[in-house]
Design a protein around this motif. Structure first.
Motif, PDB file in Angstrom:
ATOM      1  N   ARG A  64       0.838  -1.195   0.000  1.00 44.75           N
ATOM      2  CA  ARG A  64       0.000   0.000   0.000  1.00 44.75           C
ATOM      3  C   ARG A  64       0.877   1.251   0.000  1.00 44.75           C
ATOM      4  O   ARG A  64       1.874   1.333   0.729  1.00 44.75           O
ATOM      5  N   ALA A 110      -0.474   5.492  -8.412  1.00 46.67           N
ATOM      6  CA  ALA A 110      -1.558   4.860  -7.657  1.00 46.67           C
ATOM      7  C   ALA A 110      -1.338   5.089  -6.161  1.00 46.67           C
ATOM      8  O   ALA A 110      -0.244   4.837  -5.645  1.00 46.67           O
ATOM      9  N   ASP A 137      -3.122   4.262  -2.393  1.00 50.98           N
ATOM     10  CA  ASP A 137      -4.120   3.413  -1.742  1.00 50.98           C
ATOM     11  C   ASP A 137      -4.857   4.101  -0.605  1.00 50.98           C
ATOM     12  O   ASP A 137      -5.994   3.728  -0.289  1.00 50.98           O
ATOM     13  N   ALA A 185      -5.786   2.845  -7.774  1.00 53.54           N
ATOM     14  CA  ALA A 185      -5.447   1.825  -6.779  1.00 53.54           C
ATOM     15  C   ALA A 185      -6.626   0.880  -6.580  1.00 53.54           C
ATOM     16  O   ALA A 185      -7.752   1.158  -6.986  1.00 53.54           O
ATOM     17  N   ARG A 186      -6.352  -0.219  -5.939  1.00 54.97           N
ATOM     18  CA  ARG A 186      -7.401  -1.194  -5.650  1.00 54.97           C
ATOM     19  C   ARG A 186      -7.967  -0.916  -4.256  1.00 54.97           C
ATOM     20  O   ARG A 186      -7.248  -0.930  -3.275  1.00 54.97           O
ATOM     21  N   GLN A 187      -9.241  -0.614  -4.183  1.00 56.73           N
ATOM     22  CA  GLN A 187      -9.927  -0.374  -2.908  1.00 56.73           C
ATOM     23  C   GLN A 187      -9.270   0.752  -2.109  1.00 56.73           C
ATOM     24  O   GLN A 187      -8.928   0.593  -0.932  1.00 56.73           O
ATOM     25  N   PRO A 239     -14.645   2.968  -6.940  1.00 54.04           N
ATOM     26  CA  PRO A 239     -14.391   2.062  -5.810  1.00 54.04           C
ATOM     27  C   PRO A 239     -13.446   2.677  -4.776  1.00 54.04           C
ATOM     28  O   PRO A 239     -12.432   2.095  -4.419  1.00 54.04           O
TER      29      PRO A 239
END
Length: 301
Positions: free
Chosen positions: A15, A88, A90, A136-138, A195
């Motif tokens: 992260r 990105a 997080d 980023a993811r979530q 998201p």
């Protein structure tokens, strides 16, 4: 201490995290806890010398970058440089803030300093980093509120508090604005189908360096008042837990608000906190958002 503690923070490897105001107080502890669990942490600070000292104390994958939230030019420069190196992101922890109990002061852009730093600077920063968060993811954004937001009211006819200025009220207004921003950001992220989770937290009454600084202008009397105030506060390590929970607990929902669950939410184990009716009002959120866009020149969502 029972309930949610920093032992509940999951592994943070992989992260990339940005913490504003990370060289002291709540921001320093937040950054340290995340770095110690493997996150790459960007200390976004106005004083880079203090930031470098904080980075040495924290250790791990930590970098220092200059950010003055009281200057939109600084916010833009920070975002450009950060995006070049970290496309990105997080987690963005909008932690930095000022508490001033002296005469009215303004930011580099002419905003009342509490509002300009605590809310408008973070509004601009979040907007400029929205693409990084979406990549980023979530991803999550955590906005730092205060129990003082419940006794505040936004006067849109005098948002910069040019009439009848009172520093304590200006601080409360800025934290109400910050809270409204975090809630409205959640509404807009949901509507856009992004998201990204926008959560909020407040530390109750916590022992940081902001209170002594706020009373510096009163000399010895101010030092005495600040010292007495410390008796009613909880350690910064406990005060940081609500924002760490908002930042790291799996399953946190957009719009969730965490704070201490003890008497008057001033201290105690972490639980869900309550918003003031004004902070939760969608009409107020829509109006403040439009005003912030006009003031900062930054439009998003």
């Amino acid at each position: 201490m029972t309930g949610w503690t920093n032992d509940h923070i999951p592994d943070q490897h992989g992260r990339t995290v940005v913490v504003t105001g990370a060289n002291s107080g709540l921001g320093l502890v937040t950054a340290a806890e995340l770095a110690h669990r493997g996150a790459h942490v960007v200390l976004a600070v106005r004083n880079t010398a203090a930031g470098e000292e904080a980075a040495r104390r924290i250790g791990g994958a930590v970098e220092v970058r200059e950010l003055d939230l009281a200057s939109l030019a600084s916010v833009r420069a920070f975002a450009v440089q950060l995006t070049a190196d970290h496309p990105a992101i997080d987690l963005l922890v909008n932690n930095a803030g000022v508490v001033l109990l002296g005469p009215r002061r303004t930011s580099a852009d002419g905003f009342e300093l509490h509002l300009g730093t605590n809310m408008l600077g973070h509004f601009a920063l979040t907007g400029l980093l929205l693409g990084n968060l979406a990549a980023a993811r979530q991803a999550r954004v955590v906005s730092l509120s205060s129990i003082t937001h419940r006794n505040a009211h936004l006067d849109f006819d005098d948002l910069m508090f040019e009439r009848g200025y009172r520093a304590a009220s200006a601080y409360g207004r800025s934290k109400l604005a910050t809270t409204i921003f975090g809630v409205e950001l959640d509404r807009r992220l949901r509507a856009a189908g992004l998201p990204i989770v926008s959560a909020l937290a407040h530390p109750g009454l916590t022992r940081t360096n902001l209170t002594p600084r706020a009373w510096e202008h009163r000399g010895r009397l101010g030092q005495l008042i600040a010292s007495l105030g410390l008796l009613a506060t909880q350690p910064v390590e406990r005060g940081t837990l609500p924002q760490l929970r908002a930042a790291t607990e799996p399953g946190v929902r957009g719009g969730q608000f965490f704070g201490p669950g003890g008497p008057w939410e001033t201290r105690g184990r972490v639980t869900e906190a309550r918003l003031s009716p004004e902070a939760a009002d969608p009409a107020v959120g829509k109006r403040l958002w439009a005003t912030a866009e006009d003031l900062t020149g930054i439009s998003y969502l």
